[in-house]
Design a protein around this motif. Sequence first.
Motif, PDB file in Angstrom:
ATOM      1  N   GLU A 248       0.828  -1.211   0.000  1.00 10.55           N
ATOM      2  CA  GLU A 248       0.000   0.000   0.000  1.00 10.55           C
ATOM      3  C   GLU A 248       0.862   1.260   0.000  1.00 10.55           C
ATOM      4  O   GLU A 248       0.537   2.241  -0.671  1.00 10.55           O
ATOM      5  CB  GLU A 248      -0.935  -0.001   1.203  1.00 10.55           C
ATOM      6  N   GLN A 249       1.961   1.232   0.722  1.00  8.14           N
ATOM      7  CA  GLN A 249       2.842   2.400   0.776  1.00  8.14           C
ATOM      8  C   GLN A 249       3.444   2.732  -0.583  1.00  8.14           C
ATOM      9  O   GLN A 249       3.759   3.879  -0.867  1.00  8.14           O
ATOM     10  CB  GLN A 249       3.956   2.176   1.798  1.00  8.14           C
ATOM     11  N   LYS A 250       3.594   1.737  -1.437  1.00 14.72           N
ATOM     12  CA  LYS A 250       4.207   1.936  -2.752  1.00 14.72           C
ATOM     13  C   LYS A 250       3.210   2.335  -3.840  1.00 14.72           C
ATOM     14  O   LYS A 250       3.604   2.816  -4.893  1.00 14.72           O
ATOM     15  CB  LYS A 250       4.920   0.659  -3.181  1.00 14.72           C
ATOM     16  N   LEU A 251       1.914   2.135  -3.589  1.00 17.68           N
ATOM     17  CA  LEU A 251       0.888   2.387  -4.598  1.00 17.68           C
ATOM     18  C   LEU A 251      -0.032   3.516  -4.148  1.00 17.68           C
ATOM     19  O   LEU A 251      -0.831   3.345  -3.234  1.00 17.68           O
ATOM     20  CB  LEU A 251       0.079   1.119  -4.860  1.00 17.68           C
ATOM     21  N   ASP A 252       0.055   4.670  -4.803  1.00 17.44           N
ATOM     22  CA  ASP A 252      -0.670   5.865  -4.372  1.00 17.44           C
ATOM     23  C   ASP A 252      -2.186   5.745  -4.436  1.00 17.44           C
ATOM     24  O   ASP A 252      -2.877   6.220  -3.562  1.00 17.44           O
ATOM     25  CB  ASP A 252      -0.253   7.071  -5.215  1.00 17.44           C
ATOM     26  N   GLN A 253      -2.723   5.156  -5.451  1.00 18.33           N
ATOM     27  CA  GLN A 253      -4.168   5.131  -5.664  1.00 18.33           C
ATOM     28  C   GLN A 253      -4.822   3.832  -5.198  1.00 18.33           C
ATOM     29  O   GLN A 253      -5.925   3.508  -5.619  1.00 18.33           O
ATOM     30  CB  GLN A 253      -4.471   5.333  -7.152  1.00 18.33           C
ATOM     31  N   THR A 254      -4.138   3.098  -4.327  1.00 11.60           N
ATOM     32  CA  THR A 254      -4.621   1.774  -3.936  1.00 11.60           C
ATOM     33  C   THR A 254      -4.677   1.629  -2.415  1.00 11.60           C
ATOM     34  O   THR A 254      -3.757   2.007  -1.723  1.00 11.60           O
ATOM     35  CB  THR A 254      -3.687   0.691  -4.513  1.00 11.60           C
TER      36      THR A 254
END
Length: 84
Positions: A41-47
Amino acid sequence: WARRTSGGIKKTASQYLLFLGCSFTFGEGLGDQETLPAQTEQKLDQTAAYNYGISGASIGHLLFRLKTIEKSELPENTGWVIYP
């Protein structure tokens, strides 16, 4: 029940990643922010990632849990289920 992956649901999340699995997915022995779903989650902005890992679970337990998830648990309209 899902293990917390962030301080709250991301307001900008447009999709979800729902992680199903055993103690490795749950992150047995790890802090909430150290689990695979939280790190993803920390790596994916829109997720928004949801940790539905269950320690000691079989595939049957996970399938049952998947079928019992309420729509209110996943406010995003689209997403993916991951079984690592």
